[in-house]
Design a protein around this motif. Structure first.
Motif: not given
Length: 394
Positions: A127, A122, A144, A124
């Motif tokens: 961020t 994953d 987030k 992000e």
């Protein structure tokens, strides 16, 4: 709060390599990147061609408080391993000079391969990490949400090229957990000079490049030197800048293949009616020949024939050609630096795993660590090698 086996802060060369290796071990991986895209420095490297490694990776090409620290990672994941990775994606490469390898398909293709290797992670983007706390491993608070992990990898690099969002975040994390650090300074960066020296030696000569040898602190490089409107740049100067400290002089051999004094004395006997600047024009552009002849010693010799110059003055001038001593006023700073010198003190880390000796589960890789390579693909190889080393254990 979402849990991952491994969280990597920083989606650059080292971070992506570490993620790919952790994924091979079936670890769940999150990469946190404050920028809007991954691998920004990869994309601009080598003028977009990506000088991704060097054929001649050796520990002595790395500057560190502990010169032995880099040996373990570099020997276990070598330049040949990374070449094999690129070739597995059908990418090809060519050697330029001094063992520097560039990707024929350019930097975007190298980055694409690395990202493809991280498909199961994953990622992000955009961020920001606000806080890191130890709580059943590590809890990372971002703009987030919160995340938790047992293995936290700091791969945020150093503060060179701040317009791309680079900061000293990695050192702040190290200090938070009580690890010793060495303050970052610009590396592989042009040198600046006092205005008085610029007026004497460099004014109106910007853009001229010559082959030289540069020495500082018993370290020597031979490559091109480029005159700029603020001082000196080019590969030899960028290389020596990593070893230079404020107030120290540098020594430049303008004719590294020649004993200049012996040569000029020989020319005095054979071609005494020729102007000194014309003899120098065999080696330097005309404007530079005239400038050197008039400024390297206290006497203006450009428009004087060799036979009119005293032998001792010729010896002094020749000595200056082979050993021109200048003291830079500074550097162009982080905005122009290709890398940073300094980082997390290697005494604090395992050279095999890159894990903190004090804080289990906390890792530092890539440029965040006090290991800085020469120009020519060495820093990318450290990113690949240190990221790989951490990826075997996180």
């Amino acid at each position: 709060m979402k849990y991952y086996d491994v969280i990597i802060i920083g989606a650059g060369a080292a971070g992506l390599m570490c993620a790919a290796e952790a994924l091979k071990r079936n670890r769940s991986v999150l990469i946190i990147e404050k920028s809007n895209k991954v691998g920004k420095k990869i994309l601009i490297s080598g003028g977009g061609r990506c000088n991704f490694t060097n054929l001649n990776i050796e520990p002595q090409a790395y500057l560190s408080k502990n010169p032995h620290f880099c040996k373990s990672a570099l020997s276990r994941y070598t330049q040949w391993d990374f070449i094999a990775l690129l070739e597995s994606f059908q990418l090809t490469w060519e050697e330029k000079k001094l063992g520097q390898l560039f990707c024929n398909q350019k930097a975007a293709a190298v980055l694409s391969s690395l990202v493809e290797n991280c498909q199961k992670a994953d990622i992000e983007l955009n961020t920001e990490v606000f806080a890191i706390k130890q709580e059943h491993g590590y809890v990372i608070s971002t703009n987030k949400r919160k995340y938790q992990t047992e293995s936290l990898v700091i791969a945020t690099g150093g503060p060179s090229i701040p317009k791309m969002g680079a900061t000293d975040f990695g050192l702040k994390v190290a200090k938070q957990f009580g690890l010793k650090t060495i303050s970052f300074k610009p590396g592989l960066v042009p040198l600046t000079f006092y205005q008085q020296d610029i007026n004497i030696y460099f004014k109106d000569l910007s853009g001229i490049s010559i082959d030289v040898t540069v020495i500082c602190d018993r370290t020597i490089f031979r490559e091109g030197m480029l005159i700029t409107h603020r001082g000196l740049s080019g590969p030899s100067i960028l290389q020596i800048s990593s070893y230079w400290n404020s107030g120290k002089p540098i020594e430049i051999n303008l004719l590294p293949d020649l004993n200049a004094a012996e040569y000029l004395l020989k020319m005095q006997q054979e071609r005494g009616t020729v102007l000194l600047k014309n003899i120098l024009s065999n080696f330097f552009p005309n404007r530079l020949s005239e400038r050197f002849a008039n400024t390297l010693t206290t006497k203006k010799l450009a428009n004087v024939t060799l036979s009119e110059i005293k032998k001792n003055d010729i010896k002094i001038f020749g000595s200056c050609l082979n050993n021109w001593i200048l003291t830079p006023s500074g550097t162009e700073g982080m905005r122009k630096a290709e890398v940073c010198v300094g980082g997390v003190d290697t005494d604090e880390l395992s050279s095999k795993t890159m894990e903190s000796n004090k804080e289990p589960g906390l890792y530092f890789i890539g440029e965040t660590v006090d290991v800085t390579g020469w120009l020519g693909g060495y820093n990318f190889q450290w990113a690949w090698s240190s990221g790989w080393a951490a990826g075997q254990i996180v």
